[in-house]
Design a protein around this motif. Sequence first.
Motif, PDB file in Angstrom:
ATOM      1  N   ALA A 152       0.821  -1.212   0.000  1.00  0.00           N
ATOM      2  CA  ALA A 152       0.000   0.000   0.000  1.00  0.00           C
ATOM      3  C   ALA A 152       0.853   1.259   0.000  1.00  0.00           C
ATOM      4  O   ALA A 152       0.453   2.285  -0.566  1.00  0.00           O
ATOM      5  N   ALA A 153       2.015   1.188   0.607  1.00  0.00           N
ATOM      6  CA  ALA A 153       2.886   2.366   0.695  1.00  0.00           C
ATOM      7  C   ALA A 153       3.207   2.929  -0.685  1.00  0.00           C
ATOM      8  O   ALA A 153       3.344   4.149  -0.847  1.00  0.00           O
ATOM      9  N   ALA A 154       3.291   2.070  -1.670  1.00  0.00           N
ATOM     10  CA  ALA A 154       3.632   2.523  -3.019  1.00  0.00           C
ATOM     11  C   ALA A 154       2.510   3.326  -3.671  1.00  0.00           C
ATOM     12  O   ALA A 154       2.757   4.076  -4.612  1.00  0.00           O
ATOM     13  N   PHE A 155       1.300   3.174  -3.182  1.00  0.00           N
ATOM     14  CA  PHE A 155       0.150   3.843  -3.779  1.00  0.00           C
ATOM     15  C   PHE A 155      -0.204   5.164  -3.090  1.00  0.00           C
ATOM     16  O   PHE A 155      -1.086   5.875  -3.562  1.00  0.00           O
ATOM     17  N   LYS A 156       0.476   5.474  -2.015  1.00  0.00           N
ATOM     18  CA  LYS A 156       0.108   6.656  -1.226  1.00  0.00           C
ATOM     19  C   LYS A 156       1.078   7.791  -1.487  1.00  0.00           C
ATOM     20  O   LYS A 156       2.293   7.593  -1.534  1.00  0.00           O
ATOM     21  N   LYS A 157       0.520   8.998  -1.645  1.00  0.00           N
ATOM     22  CA  LYS A 157       1.340  10.130  -2.071  1.00  0.00           C
ATOM     23  C   LYS A 157       2.111  10.791  -0.947  1.00  0.00           C
ATOM     24  O   LYS A 157       3.137  11.413  -1.178  1.00  0.00           O
ATOM     25  N   ASP A 158       1.623  10.678   0.299  1.00  0.00           N
ATOM     26  CA  ASP A 158       2.313  11.354   1.397  1.00  0.00           C
ATOM     27  C   ASP A 158       1.961  10.690   2.729  1.00  0.00           C
ATOM     28  O   ASP A 158       1.157   9.758   2.778  1.00  0.00           O
ATOM     29  N   SER A 159       2.567  11.198   3.804  1.00  0.00           N
ATOM     30  CA  SER A 159       2.369  10.586   5.121  1.00  0.00           C
ATOM     31  C   SER A 159       0.935  10.742   5.624  1.00  0.00           C
ATOM     32  O   SER A 159       0.458   9.901   6.381  1.00  0.00           O
ATOM     33  N   ASP A 160       0.246  11.793   5.197  1.00  0.00           N
ATOM     34  CA  ASP A 160      -1.167  11.929   5.596  1.00  0.00           C
ATOM     35  C   ASP A 160      -2.005  10.798   5.009  1.00  0.00           C
ATOM     36  O   ASP A 160      -2.906  10.282   5.672  1.00  0.00           O
ATOM     37  N   ALA A 161      -1.685  10.417   3.785  1.00  0.00           N
ATOM     38  CA  ALA A 161      -2.404   9.304   3.158  1.00  0.00           C
ATOM     39  C   ALA A 161      -2.098   7.992   3.874  1.00  0.00           C
ATOM     40  O   ALA A 161      -2.954   7.102   3.953  1.00  0.00           O
ATOM     41  N   VAL A 162      -0.898   7.872   4.405  1.00  0.00           N
ATOM     42  CA  VAL A 162      -0.538   6.665   5.169  1.00  0.00           C
ATOM     43  C   VAL A 162      -1.332   6.622   6.470  1.00  0.00           C
ATOM     44  O   VAL A 162      -1.891   5.590   6.833  1.00  0.00           O
ATOM     45  N   ARG A 163      -1.399   7.742   7.157  1.00  0.00           N
ATOM     46  CA  ARG A 163      -2.096   7.770   8.461  1.00  0.00           C
ATOM     47  C   ARG A 163      -3.597   7.556   8.310  1.00  0.00           C
ATOM     48  O   ARG A 163      -4.204   6.898   9.142  1.00  0.00           O
ATOM     49  N   ALA A 164      -4.214   8.119   7.301  1.00  0.00           N
ATOM     50  CA  ALA A 164      -5.610   7.912   6.908  1.00  0.00           C
ATOM     51  C   ALA A 164      -6.569   7.685   8.084  1.00  0.00           C
ATOM     52  O   ALA A 164      -7.139   6.607   8.229  1.00  0.00           O
ATOM     53  N   PRO A 165      -6.772   8.700   8.934  1.00  0.00           N
ATOM     54  CA  PRO A 165      -7.620   8.495  10.116  1.00  0.00           C
ATOM     55  C   PRO A 165      -9.056   8.060   9.792  1.00  0.00           C
ATOM     56  O   PRO A 165      -9.643   7.291  10.552  1.00  0.00           O
ATOM     57  N   ASP A 166      -9.599   8.500   8.663  1.00  0.00           N
ATOM     58  CA  ASP A 166     -10.949   8.062   8.289  1.00  0.00           C
ATOM     59  C   ASP A 166     -10.974   6.562   8.014  1.00  0.00           C
ATOM     60  O   ASP A 166     -11.897   5.854   8.421  1.00  0.00           O
ATOM     61  N   ARG A 167      -9.952   6.076   7.314  1.00  0.00           N
ATOM     62  CA  ARG A 167      -9.853   4.634   7.025  1.00  0.00           C
ATOM     63  C   ARG A 167      -9.670   3.852   8.325  1.00  0.00           C
ATOM     64  O   ARG A 167     -10.281   2.801   8.516  1.00  0.00           O
ATOM     65  N   VAL A 168      -8.831   4.359   9.211  1.00  0.00           N
ATOM     66  CA  VAL A 168      -8.619   3.686  10.497  1.00  0.00           C
ATOM     67  C   VAL A 168      -9.953   3.538  11.221  1.00  0.00           C
ATOM     68  O   VAL A 168     -10.280   2.452  11.713  1.00  0.00           O
ATOM     69  N   GLN A 169     -10.728   4.596  11.275  1.00  0.00           N
ATOM     70  CA  GLN A 169     -12.007   4.532  11.987  1.00  0.00           C
ATOM     71  C   GLN A 169     -12.966   3.537  11.329  1.00  0.00           C
ATOM     72  O   GLN A 169     -13.686   2.825  12.013  1.00  0.00           O
ATOM     73  N   LYS A 170     -12.954   3.475   9.996  1.00  0.00           N
ATOM     74  CA  LYS A 170     -13.810   2.498   9.302  1.00  0.00           C
ATOM     75  C   LYS A 170     -13.418   1.072   9.676  1.00  0.00           C
ATOM     76  O   LYS A 170     -14.280   0.223   9.897  1.00  0.00           O
ATOM     77  N   VAL A 171     -12.119   0.825   9.743  1.00  0.00           N
ATOM     78  CA  VAL A 171     -11.646  -0.507  10.137  1.00  0.00           C
ATOM     79  C   VAL A 171     -12.068  -0.809  11.571  1.00  0.00           C
ATOM     80  O   VAL A 171     -12.574  -1.899  11.860  1.00  0.00           O
ATOM     81  N   ILE A 172     -11.894   0.151  12.466  1.00  0.00           N
ATOM     82  CA  ILE A 172     -12.278  -0.049  13.872  1.00  0.00           C
ATOM     83  C   ILE A 172     -13.764  -0.330  13.976  1.00  0.00           C
ATOM     84  O   ILE A 172     -14.185  -1.270  14.678  1.00  0.00           O
ATOM     85  N   ASP A 173     -14.577   0.434  13.286  1.00  0.00           N
ATOM     86  CA  ASP A 173     -16.027   0.216  13.329  1.00  0.00           C
ATOM     87  C   ASP A 173     -16.386  -1.182  12.829  1.00  0.00           C
ATOM     88  O   ASP A 173     -17.223  -1.871  13.422  1.00  0.00           O
ATOM     89  N   LYS A 174     -15.736  -1.601  11.744  1.00  0.00           N
ATOM     90  CA  LYS A 174     -16.013  -2.918  11.159  1.00  0.00           C
ATOM     91  C   LYS A 174     -15.643  -4.043  12.118  1.00  0.00           C
ATOM     92  O   LYS A 174     -16.430  -4.969  12.337  1.00  0.00           O
ATOM     93  N   VAL A 175     -14.445  -3.964  12.717  1.00  0.00           N
ATOM     94  CA  VAL A 175     -14.019  -5.059  13.590  1.00  0.00           C
ATOM     95  C   VAL A 175     -14.792  -5.059  14.908  1.00  0.00           C
ATOM     96  O   VAL A 175     -14.987  -6.118  15.511  1.00  0.00           O
TER      97      VAL A 175
END
Length: 97
Positions: A34-57
């Motif tokens: 995934a690191a190869a597809f992300k343009k910067d460190s903000d895209a790596v941190r992706a807090p919205d994605r993290v929250q979606k994963v947390i909600d799902k699990v």
Amino acid sequence: MTLNSIEEVRNQIDQIDTRLVALIAQRGECVKAAAAFKKDSDAVRAPDRVQKVIDKVRQQAAEHHLPEEIIEKVYRAMIGAFIDYELEQHRQLSEGV
């Protein structure tokens, strides 16, 4: 699952841990990719994605009668470690290392 002794419990936990490590290693390979597809460190941190994963699990934990707080703590720790790993991978890619 019926376990009749502490030895059986420990053996079962050891077997589960072996499978978990293999699965976490697979997740790590995905994170590295995934690191190869992300343009910067903000895209790596992706807090919205993290929250979606947390909600799902959390929902999956509830379906398995596991306290949602346990899975959230486990996933937040794992995601945090993988974000650090992905940031390093992203840095190496951007520097051509």
